[in-house]
Design a protein around this motif. Sequence first.
Motif, PDB file in Angstrom:
ATOM      1  N   CYS A  25      44.919  44.609  29.718  1.00 19.10           N
ATOM      2  CA  CYS A  25      44.482  45.303  30.928  1.00 19.10           C
ATOM      3  C   CYS A  25      43.836  46.661  30.665  1.00 19.10           C
ATOM      4  O   CYS A  25      42.996  47.106  31.448  1.00 19.10           O
ATOM      5  N   GLY A  26      44.196  47.299  29.579  1.00 19.37           N
ATOM      6  CA  GLY A  26      43.646  48.616  29.274  1.00 19.37           C
ATOM      7  C   GLY A  26      42.145  48.627  29.152  1.00 19.37           C
ATOM      8  O   GLY A  26      41.489  49.597  29.543  1.00 19.37           O
ATOM      9  N   ARG A  27      41.565  47.550  28.655  1.00 19.29           N
ATOM     10  CA  ARG A  27      40.103  47.508  28.511  1.00 19.29           C
ATOM     11  C   ARG A  27      39.411  47.530  29.862  1.00 19.29           C
ATOM     12  O   ARG A  27      38.280  47.994  29.975  1.00 19.29           O
ATOM     13  N   PHE A  28      40.075  47.058  30.925  1.00 23.32           N
ATOM     14  CA  PHE A  28      39.499  47.089  32.271  1.00 23.32           C
ATOM     15  C   PHE A  28      39.860  48.391  32.980  1.00 23.32           C
ATOM     16  O   PHE A  28      38.998  49.056  33.544  1.00 23.32           O
ATOM     17  N   VAL A  29      41.137  48.759  32.947  1.00 23.57           N
ATOM     18  CA  VAL A  29      41.599  49.958  33.652  1.00 23.57           C
ATOM     19  C   VAL A  29      40.954  51.218  33.075  1.00 23.57           C
ATOM     20  O   VAL A  29      40.472  52.074  33.816  1.00 23.57           O
ATOM     21  N   THR A  35      33.440  47.706  31.556  1.00 26.29           N
ATOM     22  CA  THR A  35      34.108  46.435  31.292  1.00 26.29           C
ATOM     23  C   THR A  35      34.835  45.938  32.541  1.00 26.29           C
ATOM     24  O   THR A  35      36.034  46.145  32.705  1.00 26.29           O
ATOM     25  N   PRO A  36      34.102  45.267  33.431  1.00 29.82           N
ATOM     26  CA  PRO A  36      34.784  44.723  34.612  1.00 29.82           C
ATOM     27  C   PRO A  36      35.612  43.492  34.237  1.00 29.82           C
ATOM     28  O   PRO A  36      35.315  42.798  33.263  1.00 29.82           O
ATOM     29  N   ALA A  37      36.645  43.236  34.996  1.00 30.39           N
ATOM     30  CA  ALA A  37      37.483  42.057  34.781  1.00 30.39           C
ATOM     31  C   ALA A  37      36.630  40.794  34.945  1.00 30.39           C
ATOM     32  O   ALA A  37      35.834  40.704  35.879  1.00 30.39           O
ATOM     33  N   PRO A  38      36.793  39.813  34.047  1.00 35.90           N
ATOM     34  CA  PRO A  38      35.944  38.626  34.087  1.00 35.90           C
ATOM     35  C   PRO A  38      36.284  37.615  35.184  1.00 35.90           C
ATOM     36  O   PRO A  38      35.465  36.758  35.507  1.00 35.90           O
ATOM     37  N   ASP A  39      37.486  37.702  35.740  1.00 41.35           N
ATOM     38  CA  ASP A  39      37.870  36.773  36.802  1.00 41.35           C
ATOM     39  C   ASP A  39      38.970  37.406  37.640  1.00 41.35           C
ATOM     40  O   ASP A  39      39.470  38.494  37.335  1.00 41.35           O
ATOM     41  N   ALA A  40      39.330  36.713  38.714  1.00 38.00           N
ATOM     42  CA  ALA A  40      40.313  37.254  39.658  1.00 38.00           C
ATOM     43  C   ALA A  40      41.695  37.437  39.029  1.00 38.00           C
ATOM     44  O   ALA A  40      42.389  38.408  39.339  1.00 38.00           O
ATOM     45  N   GLU A  41      42.099  36.523  38.153  1.00 35.12           N
ATOM     46  CA  GLU A  41      43.416  36.682  37.533  1.00 35.12           C
ATOM     47  C   GLU A  41      43.462  37.930  36.653  1.00 35.12           C
ATOM     48  O   GLU A  41      44.439  38.688  36.698  1.00 35.12           O
ATOM     49  N   HIS A  42      42.424  38.149  35.840  1.00 36.77           N
ATOM     50  CA  HIS A  42      42.394  39.362  35.016  1.00 36.77           C
ATOM     51  C   HIS A  42      42.406  40.614  35.897  1.00 36.77           C
ATOM     52  O   HIS A  42      43.060  41.603  35.573  1.00 36.77           O
ATOM     53  N   GLY A  92      35.609  29.353  45.601  1.00 38.58           N
ATOM     54  CA  GLY A  92      34.171  29.318  45.849  1.00 38.58           C
ATOM     55  C   GLY A  92      33.456  29.923  44.660  1.00 38.58           C
ATOM     56  O   GLY A  92      34.087  30.367  43.696  1.00 38.58           O
ATOM     57  N   VAL A  93      32.140  29.967  44.719  1.00 34.38           N
ATOM     58  CA  VAL A  93      31.353  30.513  43.617  1.00 34.38           C
ATOM     59  C   VAL A  93      31.758  31.955  43.330  1.00 34.38           C
ATOM     60  O   VAL A  93      31.865  32.360  42.172  1.00 34.38           O
ATOM     61  N   ASP A  94      31.992  32.736  44.375  1.00 31.99           N
ATOM     62  CA  ASP A  94      32.344  34.144  44.225  1.00 31.99           C
ATOM     63  C   ASP A  94      33.637  34.503  44.941  1.00 31.99           C
ATOM     64  O   ASP A  94      33.792  35.611  45.467  1.00 31.99           O
ATOM     65  N   SER A  95      34.579  33.578  44.965  1.00 27.41           N
ATOM     66  CA  SER A  95      35.865  33.863  45.607  1.00 27.41           C
ATOM     67  C   SER A  95      36.979  33.130  44.866  1.00 27.41           C
ATOM     68  O   SER A  95      36.758  32.093  44.245  1.00 27.41           O
ATOM     69  N   ALA A  96      38.158  33.726  44.942  1.00 27.59           N
ATOM     70  CA  ALA A  96      39.327  33.142  44.275  1.00 27.59           C
ATOM     71  C   ALA A  96      40.584  33.685  44.914  1.00 27.59           C
ATOM     72  O   ALA A  96      40.558  34.690  45.635  1.00 27.59           O
ATOM     73  N   GLU A  97      41.696  33.013  44.636  1.00 25.76           N
ATOM     74  CA  GLU A  97      43.009  33.455  45.086  1.00 25.76           C
ATOM     75  C   GLU A  97      43.965  33.445  43.901  1.00 25.76           C
ATOM     76  O   GLU A  97      43.846  32.594  43.015  1.00 25.76           O
ATOM     77  N   GLY A 123      28.212  41.872  43.059  1.00 24.01           N
ATOM     78  CA  GLY A 123      27.498  42.620  42.034  1.00 24.01           C
ATOM     79  C   GLY A 123      28.085  42.433  40.644  1.00 24.01           C
ATOM     80  O   GLY A 123      28.066  43.359  39.835  1.00 24.01           O
ATOM     81  N   GLY A 124      28.650  41.249  40.382  1.00 24.15           N
ATOM     82  CA  GLY A 124      29.232  40.955  39.081  1.00 24.15           C
ATOM     83  C   GLY A 124      30.629  41.502  38.868  1.00 24.15           C
ATOM     84  O   GLY A 124      31.185  41.381  37.777  1.00 24.15           O
ATOM     85  N   ARG A 125      31.222  42.100  39.898  1.00 23.09           N
ATOM     86  CA  ARG A 125      32.578  42.665  39.789  1.00 23.09           C
ATOM     87  C   ARG A 125      33.513  41.989  40.781  1.00 23.09           C
ATOM     88  O   ARG A 125      33.186  41.828  41.947  1.00 23.09           O
ATOM     89  N   TRP A 126      34.708  41.637  40.275  1.00 20.83           N
ATOM     90  CA  TRP A 126      35.742  41.088  41.145  1.00 20.83           C
ATOM     91  C   TRP A 126      36.427  42.224  41.879  1.00 20.83           C
ATOM     92  O   TRP A 126      36.666  43.291  41.308  1.00 20.83           O
ATOM     93  N   LEU A 127      36.723  41.982  43.166  1.00 19.51           N
ATOM     94  CA  LEU A 127      37.376  42.980  44.016  1.00 19.51           C
ATOM     95  C   LEU A 127      38.519  42.337  44.778  1.00 19.51           C
ATOM     96  O   LEU A 127      38.426  41.187  45.230  1.00 19.51           O
ATOM     97  N   TYR A 128      39.600  43.092  44.935  1.00 23.55           N
ATOM     98  CA  TYR A 128      40.740  42.662  45.754  1.00 23.55           C
ATOM     99  C   TYR A 128      40.361  42.841  47.207  1.00 23.55           C
ATOM    100  O   TYR A 128      39.865  43.897  47.614  1.00 23.55           O
TER     101      TYR A 128
END
Length: 134
Positions: A25-29, A35-42, A92-97, A123-128
């Motif tokens: 997680c440090g590489r994202f935080v 370095t944005p997180a590559p997916d919703a779980e990350h 979806g293409v740009d959504s996850a749970e 914009g290539g970044r996952w958001l909560y």
Amino acid sequence: MSTAEVCPCGRVDAKQRAVAYANCCGRFVDHFNDTPAPDAEHLMRSRYSAFVCERADYLLATWHVNTRPASLDFEAGAKWLGLEVREHQVTGVDSAEVEFVARYRVAGQAVRLHERSRFVREGGRWLYVDGDQR
């Protein structure tokens, strides 16, 4: 948090060894702009680590603008105890749970947060976005 310390999110490698914060997680935080997180779980795991490290900057930056609070306060004396990721589902293409259980203790009381969180990629970044507590 020291980069060599075990990551708070609890991720383990293929040999079941705990992964260091810097490699997890440090590489994202610590490097959100690069370095944005590559997916919703990350992203969810890194947000948990950000709560442990009280990194409001990262939490707010990774919160969707439509649901993001103006500021974020941390529970005084909270001791985070662990994270269990139960499911990561692409919706979806740009959504996850992501369904997870986070445990912490505050004022001697155990707290269990069980949530199914929704995420979108913009914009290539996952958001909560938000979540339903269970």
